[in-house]
Design an enzyme around this catalytic site. Structure first.
Site, PDB file in Angstrom:
ATOM      1  CB  SER A 481      -2.520  12.410  -2.743  1.00 57.33           C
ATOM      2  OG  SER A 481      -3.351  12.253  -1.751  1.00 57.33           O
ATOM      3  CG  ASP A 482      -6.473   8.547  -1.873  1.00 57.11           C
ATOM      4  OD1 ASP A 482      -6.477   9.065  -2.845  1.00 57.11           O
ATOM      5  OD2 ASP A 482      -7.225   8.344  -1.062  1.00 57.11           O
ATOM      6  CB  CYS A 483      -5.812   7.639  -6.892  1.00 56.86           C
ATOM      7  SG  CYS A 483      -7.367   7.526  -6.325  1.00 56.86           S
ATOM      8  CD  GLU A 486      -3.269   2.396  -1.630  1.00 56.42           C
ATOM      9  OE1 GLU A 486      -2.768   1.008  -1.958  1.00 56.42           O
ATOM     10  OE2 GLU A 486      -3.206   2.804  -0.595  1.00 56.42           O
TER      11      GLU A 486
END
Length: 759
Positions: A481-483, A486
């Site tokens: 999710s955070d990859c 970003e």
């Protein structure tokens, strides 16, 4: 001399979805390098060994030396040094930022990503050495030069008491010590060697290898140094459970599931590698009593206190005891044994499916070794197609630096690249960009997952991946999710620049697919999970089978992932205001409420993926401010700012120990030390929260520390480890020291000093 090869893949046993973009492997070339370059390598290796007890993480210097030479970026701008009574000037910070931007440009690979090490745990490397040994492929996969560097790494990270830790900065543990001891012996070091003898003494002084934690017992059982009858049951029948049960595999955290699946296959088949002369010697060396006299039922309950981070609950002890004494005897006998046959068949089928869907990279380095063990246990033939595919992907895991060669997680290429592009953009120095942003932009676009896992992936317990990005490269295939947040933000930011500078925009549908993926991971509380939707019952954590990790049974939501998505979706809404507008608004509202709700009474947030409260505070404050919350209108922001200010040191920096992660309370670094990466996080969090409008002094002090710490070539010194996962295991992100100070100083220059546009 070792050389880094990028975006290359050859031979019939390798295949790729995007022509190996993002792949990074090290090869030894005996003809490479001038005498001067080889001497430089020798010096940095010697320097690390000499100072290995001061700073445990390496500086990733071999990669930097190679790429700086290849990219030919001018790094000769003289450094800035500000005196004790000097104030930070626009000229000084501009010079520091320019130097840092150039350094980052100089270490970019030809395919657009930023290569780097992502390692640190000391149980990553040994299992691969062990499986290569007992499958007879050690000399096929590893050259003599590989073995020298693997030994260099192992000896460099042996603690002064003779043991090895769970990770490079940790106290010695039975898991780390037994596995690294075995590895040294496999790699040809004799029992009388000083380092080996010290390791053996550490093991025997604490009761011997029978005091290994459950993971260690599994590795040792496979290798023939322990017996499966001394292990807690790992019943493969679990994979046959119906989906309505709360303990169904679909409700597990993905990495718990993907690790315990091959473990259960090996347990269910009672696989044990061939007993060689070395194994017989190790049985004598690592146990305190003759091997055939060990009481395995008693050994099942043993665990060294050094490894006991997460004690078993009473319900778990009762469950394992019941399975051990009553369940296993029944399951092993006909006709009930037919169920086990079905179970191990299902487990190995899913293992093969996972291999194929990750191009034999597998979900991670722990799974890589376990999958190779399971594939070999099913068919002990190094010439099988599956095993040859596995061998071909081993170089993807091996990383070389001045401390030696090690197995890394599986690479952080996409994550680091997304952050580095944003750091460079924050500088605002268009004249310095060159082709860097265009190459990075191309890499991010080519790394997006364009498809879901093959076939009926839900029956293999997988979430969809189309539109997401992985932590490493597209071939890996595991969505994060955070990859994704970003990377999507990078595409949105670069879409606002001329194509002559950054290349063609991403197709809108690619952006929409990414948004759809992010939507899928938001839970009822508003928080975002990492890989798959959270939602399993919290009480399932009481069944955690590992003594080493906390919170590994189910997926959880994290403030960092949630805040990252808030910032990205706000930018997406600005650029695409009509796409699923109501859903975007609802997502941001719920996510913002989650970030507010998980703040602790002292104003802090616990960080799940970085060390620790400083890392989480940067994310949390950035997300809240992006959502319109301010120091004056929101008590959560107010408390968060005050928390950060309360931890600032006299020299302007911040310094948080990795112990904050396992202890779950803020722990200062010893001797009042500061850490530049953490200082950058805190500086950015305070800038985002409008500290310049109240009292800019803390910002000036932090910026001054960063400027004065910059090295002559624009880089920053490598200090303490700053990454973590599952509370107790630290990860070394070698690129953080060049990404975050660059980002923070660029932000300080533009938003605090606000230079004239021409600068």
């Amino acid at each position: 001399m070792w050389k880094l090869k990028v975006a290359e893949g050859h031979g019939p046993w390798l295949y790729s979805l995007n022509n190996f973009v993002g792949r990074q492997i090290w090869e030894f070339d005996p003809e490479a390098g001038t005498p001067e370059e080889r001497e430089e390598v020798r010096k940095v290796q010697e320097n690390f060994t000499t100072n290995r007890f001061r700073y445990k993480p390496n500086g990733d210097l071999l990669m930097r030396m190679q790429l700086i030479k290849e990219n030919k970026i001018d790094l000769s701008i003289p450094p800035v040094r500000l005196g004790e009574n000097e104030e930070v000037t626009c000229e000084a910070v501009t010079t520091a930022v320019r130097k840092s931007v150039r350094l980052n440009r100089a270490i970019q690979a030809k395919d657009g990503h930023w290569p780097t090490e992502n390692a640190g745990p000391l149980f990553f490397t040994p299992p691969l050495i062990m499986v290569l040994y007992f499958t007879g492929t050690l000399n096929i996969a590893l050259t003599p030069e590989h073995k020298v560097e693997l030994l260099r790494y192992i000896t460099n990270h042996q603690n002064e008491d003779g043991g090895w830790g769970f990770h490079i900065e940790g106290h010695s543990t039975m898991l780390g010590t037994t596995l690294n001891y075995i590895s040294m012996r496999i790699l040809g070091v004799g029992p009388d060697d000083k380092a080996v003898a010290a390791g053996r003494k550490w093991i025997l002084d604490r009761g011997g290898a029978t005091y290994s934690p459950s993971w260690g017992k599994c590795y040792l059982s496979v290798f023939g140094l322990y017996e499966w009858s001394g292990c807690n049951p790992l019943p493969p029948e679990f994979w046959l459970f119906p989906s309505f049960l709360p303990m169904h595999p679909d409700k597990m955290w993905c990495y718990c599931r993907t690790i315990y699946m091959p473990m259960s296959y090996l347990y269910g088949t009672r696989f044990q590698a061939p007993i060689t002369d070395l194994v017989l010697q190790l049985r004598e060396e690592m146990h305190t009593e003759p091997y055939h006299e060990i009481n395995w039922a008693k050994a099942r309950l043993l665990c060294a206190k050094e490894d006991y981070y997460y004690p078993h609950s009473l319900i778990q002890d009762v469950l394992w005891g019941g399975l051990y004494h009553f369940g296993e005897p029944i399951l092993k006998h006909w006709p009930v044994s037919k169920i086990r046959e079905r179970a191990v068949k299902k487990a190995i089928d899913i293992i093969h499916w996972e291999d194929e869907n990750s191009r034999y990279i597998t979900p991670g380095c722990v799974e890589k070794a376990f999958h190779m063990m399971a594939v070999w246990a099913e068919n002990p033939d190094s010439n099988s197609d599956a095993f040859k595919h596995h061998l071909a992907r081993i170089p993807d895991y091996l990383w070389m630096a001045e401390d030696g060669m090690k197995v890394q997680s599986f690479g952080s290429q996409l994550w680091d690249t997304s952050l580095c592009i944003q750091a460079i953009l924050e500088s605002g120095m268009v004249e310095e960009y060159g082709t860097t942003l265009k190459k990075g932009h191309d890499y991010v676009k080519l790394s997006q997952c364009q498809e879901n896992p093959s076939g009926d992936y839900r029956s293999r317990y997988r979430h969809f991946s189309k539109g997401a990005w992985t932590f490493s490269d597209r071939d890996h295939g595991w969505q994060v999710s955070d990859c994704t947040s970003e990377a999507l933000r990078v595409l949105l930011l670069l879409s606002q620049f001329p194509k002559e500078l950054v290349g063609e925009k991403a197709e809108p549908q690619c952006l929409f697919d990414a948004v759809n993926f992010l939507f899928s991971l938001q839970g009822k509380s508003g928080g975002l999970a990492v890989w798959e939707p959270a939602g399993a019952k919290e009480w399932l954590e009481k069944l955690n089978p590992s003594e080493l990790f906390a919170n590994i049974v189910t997926e959880h939501e994290y403030v960092e992932c949630t805040s990252s998505a808030i910032q990205t979706l706000l930018l997406f809404k600005k650029l695409y205001p009509n796409h699923r507008r109501k859903e975007v608004d609802n997502f941001i509202e719920k996510a913002t409420r989650y970030v507010e709700n998980v703040q602790r009474p002292n104003g802090s947030w616990y960080g799940g993926w970085g060390v620790c409260f400083t890392y989480a505070a940067w994310f949390a404050l950035s997300g809240l401010v992006a959502a319109g919350k301010t120091y004056s209108n929101n008590k959560t922001v107010h408390k968060g700012v005050n928390f950060l200010l309360s931890k600032q040191k006299a020299n302007g920096g911040w310094g948080e120990s990795y112990l904050s992660c396992p202890d779950m309370v803020y722990v200062h670094l010893e001797k009042d030390r500061t850490n530049l990466v953490q200082t950058a996080w805190c500086l950015m969090g305070l800038i985002e929260a409008g500290q310049v409008e109240r009292d800019p002094t803390p910002l000036h002090k932090a910026a001054k520390l960063l400027i004065n710490s910059q090295l002559d070539n624009g880089d920053f010194p490598q200090e303490e480890i700053t990454g973590v996962y599952m509370n107790n295991c630290m990860l070394h992100y070698a690129s953080y020291r060049n990404i975050f100070p660059t980002w923070a100083l660029g932000m300080y220059r533009r938003r605090v000093l606000k230079p004239p546009q021409k600068l």
